[in-house]
Enzyme design. Sequence first.
Site, mmCIF file in Angstrom:
data_model
loop_
_atom_site.group_PDB
_atom_site.id
_atom_site.type_symbol
_atom_site.label_atom_id
_atom_site.label_comp_id
_atom_site.label_asym_id
_atom_site.label_seq_id
_atom_site.Cartn_x
_atom_site.Cartn_y
_atom_site.Cartn_z
ATOM 1 N N CYS A 1 49.225 41.950 40.315
ATOM 2 C CA CYS A 1 48.146 40.976 40.341
ATOM 3 C C CYS A 1 48.671 39.581 39.966
ATOM 4 O O CYS A 1 49.355 39.414 38.964
ATOM 5 C CB CYS A 1 47.036 41.394 39.383
ATOM 6 N N CYS B 1 43.533 41.503 41.355
ATOM 7 C CA CYS B 1 42.725 42.683 41.046
ATOM 8 C C CYS B 1 41.379 42.570 41.739
ATOM 9 O O CYS B 1 40.770 41.496 41.751
ATOM 10 C CB CYS B 1 42.460 42.790 39.547
ATOM 11 N N CYS C 1 46.660 38.601 36.436
ATOM 12 C CA CYS C 1 46.855 39.310 35.165
ATOM 13 C C CYS C 1 48.129 40.141 35.161
ATOM 14 O O CYS C 1 48.491 40.722 34.145
ATOM 15 C CB CYS C 1 45.649 40.193 34.845
ATOM 16 N N GLY D 1 26.833 67.531 44.504
ATOM 17 C CA GLY D 1 27.314 67.255 45.856
ATOM 18 C C GLY D 1 26.293 67.525 46.940
ATOM 19 O O GLY D 1 26.506 67.171 48.095
ATOM 20 N N CYS E 1 40.438 42.428 35.222
ATOM 21 C CA CYS E 1 41.435 41.374 35.364
ATOM 22 C C CYS E 1 41.267 40.334 34.252
ATOM 23 O O CYS E 1 42.230 39.951 33.582
ATOM 24 C CB CYS E 1 41.297 40.723 36.727
#
Lengths: 280, 257
Positions: free
Chosen positions: A245, A270, A248, A36, A276
């Site tokens: 979606c 998606c 899909c 970080g 997808c």
Amino acid sequence: MPDTDIQGSAYNYAYLDEQTKRMIRRAILKAVAVPGYQVPFGGREMPLPYGWGTGGIQVTAAIIGRDDTLKVIDQGADDTTNAVSIRRFFARVADVATTTRTEEATIIQTRHRVPETPLRDGQILVFQVPIPEPLRMLEPRETETRTLHALSEYGVMQVSLYESIARHGRIAKTYNYPVMVNGRYIMSPSPIPKFDNPKLDRSPALQLYGAGREKRIYAVPPHTPVKSLDFDDHPFEIETWTESCALCGSKESFLDEMIVDDAGKRLFVCSDTDYCESRR
Amino acid sequence: MRGPLLSACGVTKRFGGRIACRDVSFDLWPGEVLGIVGESGSGKTTLLNCLAGRLAPDGGSVTYETLSAGIVDVHHLSEARRRLLARTEWGFVNQDARDGLRMGVSAGANIGERLMAVGARHYGEIRREAIDWMTRVEIDADRLDDRPTTYSGGMRQRLQIARNLVSKPRLVFMDEPTGGLDVSVQARILDLLRGLVEGLHLSAVLVTHDLGVARLLTHRLMVMQGGMVVEQGLTDQVLDDPQHAYTQMLVASILPV
């Protein structure tokens, strides 16, 4: 040893010269050692403009080898201009295999998304970062933000979340949602939707973040705790959709809203094209 | 008998060849309000900044008795400890409220910042505390979500006071808290400060050039001229029976109404 054995190319292997790669690798090692923490590095001019992934491309260039398989996504899609250009760039200068399949890739350079398919050990996710400093909008002085990080003085970040609830009734930040890495540093996860934040937590893949304009590299090593900031009575929540979606039928993935005709007909699909396609 | 809360010993600060304050020593006892008066440029604010750990003095030391760790030398603490001290046990009220407030966020966030800085993570409780403090400094609670930019000068100053006192400090440094405000607003803020100082048993160091403010708020007074303390004593004593020529001049120059 310079590696210039690319057929018909005047460039060094993977575009950057070996000294530059060495410098970037050292920055990456430091970044991995201090999860970080933003490590400054000597960013180079790259053959694309700032804001298009100069940081990510330099990190990828420094870590890529001939055995790697590269996937590049932009907003989750493999077929957008930026993704296609960067993929072709590395196919040409680093002689690597490319793929659109998340499972097959060893290095995934990404802008604005984390793939839906869970990552595994040994994979490296390279993020393109526009503004690496999570406190930048709250504290414009670099000397001061560095002090705040050094002393772990993060009250001001919480103030911004408080302000968001006071004004909108909830934490309205939906992307670039600040996270606490390993209980020590507050980090900008790059402009991924907050939907992806939980995927960063204890991920088995190595996450590297490169900011080209700001010349910073930071990292989250595998299996490192990453916590999204919140309040006890306003816990962190990810986006949800009532739709699924249109292609899909997924109800679990991050959906993009598209306007498909002049009458304003809307469609949800998606954002992760590989995910997808693999479900259809 | 407990010792002094804050002790200055021979504090000296130079800016190049110019001496801003020279060899200032005093003890501040718990519950006491010490006034520092003097004309502009006499080194009052520099001294205050040295005391509050914002400026490192060139000579002398400042010690403070903390709640947890006993007596510490303010200028030999690590920066982390000093900053922690400054946002928990201390408060600092600036003359210009804009320097002491975050003008870009709401009043509630301003008051809540210190709480969040020490780990408060419950929005509802932070808000309750903020409302409580708004009421205590006499700002309408329905202005809680407004930014300080929409506040008047007097309200900003009161908000700054609330923002400092929310962490229940033991010692507050005030740099001309009523400077630049009109007289009636000044009077209300002085009234408020006096109530808070007594109610919370605060100790305070108050810098002012206004002898009226000093008379109302402080127990003890230090008169500064050219970086030196020329006279100090109980406030009433100093103001009613000034000994030093400069103090006599200062007292004599109060405009009679």
